[in-house]
Scaffold this motif. Structure first.
Motif, short mmCIF file in Angstrom:
data_model
loop_
_atom_site.label_atom_id
_atom_site.label_comp_id
_atom_site.label_asym_id
_atom_site.label_seq_id
_atom_site.Cartn_x
_atom_site.Cartn_y
_atom_site.Cartn_z
N GLY A 153 -3.68 42.53 -56.06
CA GLY A 153 -2.85 43.48 -56.78
C GLY A 153 -1.56 42.85 -57.27
O GLY A 153 -1.15 43.05 -58.43
N SER A 154 -0.90 42.07 -56.40
CA SER A 154 0.34 41.40 -56.79
C SER A 154 0.09 40.41 -57.92
O SER A 154 0.86 40.33 -58.88
CB SER A 154 0.95 40.68 -55.59
N SER A 155 -1.00 39.64 -57.80
CA SER A 155 -1.33 38.66 -58.83
C SER A 155 -1.63 39.33 -60.16
O SER A 155 -1.22 38.84 -61.23
CB SER A 155 -2.53 37.82 -58.39
N LEU A 156 -2.34 40.47 -60.11
CA LEU A 156 -2.68 41.20 -61.34
C LEU A 156 -1.42 41.74 -62.01
O LEU A 156 -1.25 41.60 -63.23
CB LEU A 156 -3.64 42.34 -61.02
N TYR A 159 13.27 35.65 -60.87
CA TYR A 159 12.40 36.62 -60.20
C TYR A 159 10.99 36.09 -60.00
O TYR A 159 10.46 36.11 -58.89
CB TYR A 159 12.36 37.92 -61.01
N TYR A 160 10.36 35.59 -61.06
CA TYR A 160 8.93 35.27 -61.00
C TYR A 160 8.64 33.98 -60.24
O TYR A 160 7.66 33.93 -59.47
CB TYR A 160 8.35 35.18 -62.41
N ILE A 161 9.42 32.94 -60.43
CA ILE A 161 9.10 31.66 -59.79
C ILE A 161 9.17 31.76 -58.27
O ILE A 161 8.20 31.44 -57.57
CB ILE A 161 10.01 30.53 -60.32
N PRO A 162 10.31 32.23 -57.67
CA PRO A 162 10.31 32.38 -56.21
C PRO A 162 9.30 33.41 -55.73
O PRO A 162 8.72 33.26 -54.65
CB PRO A 162 11.75 32.83 -55.89
N GLY A 163 9.07 34.47 -56.52
CA GLY A 163 8.12 35.51 -56.13
C GLY A 163 6.71 35.00 -56.01
O GLY A 163 6.01 35.27 -55.03
N ILE A 197 4.54 34.76 -52.53
CA ILE A 197 3.28 35.49 -52.36
C ILE A 197 2.18 34.56 -51.86
O ILE A 197 1.47 34.85 -50.88
CB ILE A 197 2.86 36.15 -53.69
N TYR A 198 2.03 33.42 -52.52
CA TYR A 198 0.94 32.52 -52.15
C TYR A 198 1.25 31.69 -50.90
O TYR A 198 0.32 31.26 -50.20
CB TYR A 198 0.58 31.62 -53.34
N GLN A 218 8.58 30.06 -44.61
CA GLN A 218 7.96 31.18 -45.30
C GLN A 218 8.86 32.41 -45.25
O GLN A 218 9.02 33.13 -46.25
CB GLN A 218 6.60 31.50 -44.69
N VAL A 219 9.44 32.68 -44.08
CA VAL A 219 10.30 33.85 -43.92
C VAL A 219 11.57 33.71 -44.75
O VAL A 219 11.99 34.66 -45.44
CB VAL A 219 10.64 34.07 -42.43
N LEU A 220 12.21 32.55 -44.70
CA LEU A 220 13.42 32.34 -45.49
C LEU A 220 13.13 32.45 -46.98
O LEU A 220 13.92 33.02 -47.74
CB LEU A 220 14.02 30.97 -45.17
#
Length: 315
Positions: free
Chosen positions: A206-209, A252-256, A260-261, A274-276
């Motif tokens: 869903g996130s990827s879509l 927004y998109y690059i760190p997001g 996610i992955y 991963q948490v940071l």
């Protein structure tokens, strides 16, 4: 009384324990200074931008409506996680209620979906303004803006309601310790004794879509804008005002995407990294957005200066 579906079968606990940033618990002072400072910048910076948009009658274009919505979403997003994180650092309050945990999960992931939708809407605004300037007011009228806003919210709900239902139905066979600083979906489902793969795959797919589709439409709109402005000096000047929007999208998109992955497939990445990364992905763009827009958008910059100057005059 019915037991919580995600509580331990042999425990009366109806809450979770948040770890914070695993393996960095010995450095709470550095972390609380970092997130407290960032949260204050988010509140002050976004508050100033929202106040300026609300008070200045010259800022009534659709782009300012989208920017105001982006500001509200940003504040809701960070407020859903940072105050609890600070209470963990300052008061050692690591416990979070069962319902509060899933409300936090819902808010975090739904607001990220809404933020992506708003960024797409802002790209559409720029496309119409540059490629069809004579039709701008007719296309982006009040009714269209309301429909766009409703579509953004409905899409987030359609994504998050099934995901929340899938997670809350998972039985927990482990001690309810979440190795994260907030109730991040991937971290919570790891506590389940049932197979968590359906919810994890749904979340990633869903996130990827959502992100992939929005990025594709944004790329197409900017490609068409570039095609229009090439060789046209006035149009190129108009296109240069889109630079702040491009900066915000990159933040927004690059760190997001990386976050996610990394949560799903980053077995070689340490847990605290991963948490940071997940924390900074939520906090950093919302902290820098008002700075980028106030410095790079001429109308917003002038309105902020005007508001501050008029306050000094009347003081």
């Amino acid at each position: 009384m019915a037991s919580d579906p995600f509580s331990h079968p042999n425990s009366r606990s109806s809450s979770f324990i948040l770890v914070g940033v695993p393996s960095l618990e010995a450095f709470p002072t550095c972390l609380d200074i970092l997130f407290c400072s960032g949260y204050n910048i988010v509140l002050v910076g976004n508050g100033v931008v929202l106040l300026v948009i609300g008070l200045d009658n010259s800022l009534r274009e659709p782009i300012h409506c989208f920017l105001g919505r982006l500001v509200v979403i940003s504040v809701v997003m960070v407020t859903s996680i940072v105050p609890k994180m600070l209470s963990m650092f300052w008061l050692n309050s690591t416990e979070i209620g069962y319902m509060a945990c899933f409300v936090q999960t819902f808010l975090v992931h739904s607001t990220t979906s809404e933020e992506s939708g708003v960024l797409l809407a802002m790209a559409v605004d720029h496309y119409v303004a540059i490629c069809h300037p004579l039709w701008y007011q007719a296309i982006l009228n009040r009714q269209t803006l309301a429909q766009i806003g409703l579509a953004i919210v409905v899409r987030a709900l359609l994504f998050m309601v099934p995901l929340t239902g899938m997670v809350t139905k998972l039985p927990c066979c482990h001690f309810p310790v979440v190795p994260h600083s907030y109730c991040e979906h991937m971290a919570v489902v790891k506590l389940a004794c049932a197979d968590p793969r359906p919810s994890r795959l749904y979340s990633v797919a869903g996130s990827s879509l959502i992100v992939g589709k929005d990025m594709a439409f944004i790329a197409v709109s900017y490609g068409m804008m570039l095609k229009t402005v090439l060789g046209k000096k006035l149009c190129w000047k108009a296109f240069s005002t889109c630079r702040c929007h491009i900066c915000v999208m990159l933040l927004y998109y690059i760190p997001g995407i990386v976050s996610i992955y990394a949560q799903q497939f980053g077995s070689g990445i340490s847990v605290h990294a991963q948490v940071l990364l997940a924390d900074l992905y939520l906090a950093l763009p919302t902290m820098l957005n008002p700075i980028v827009y106030s410095m790079r958008t001429k109308q917003i910059h002038q309105a902020v200066v005007k508001m501050l100057f008029s306050r000094k005059v009347h003081a």
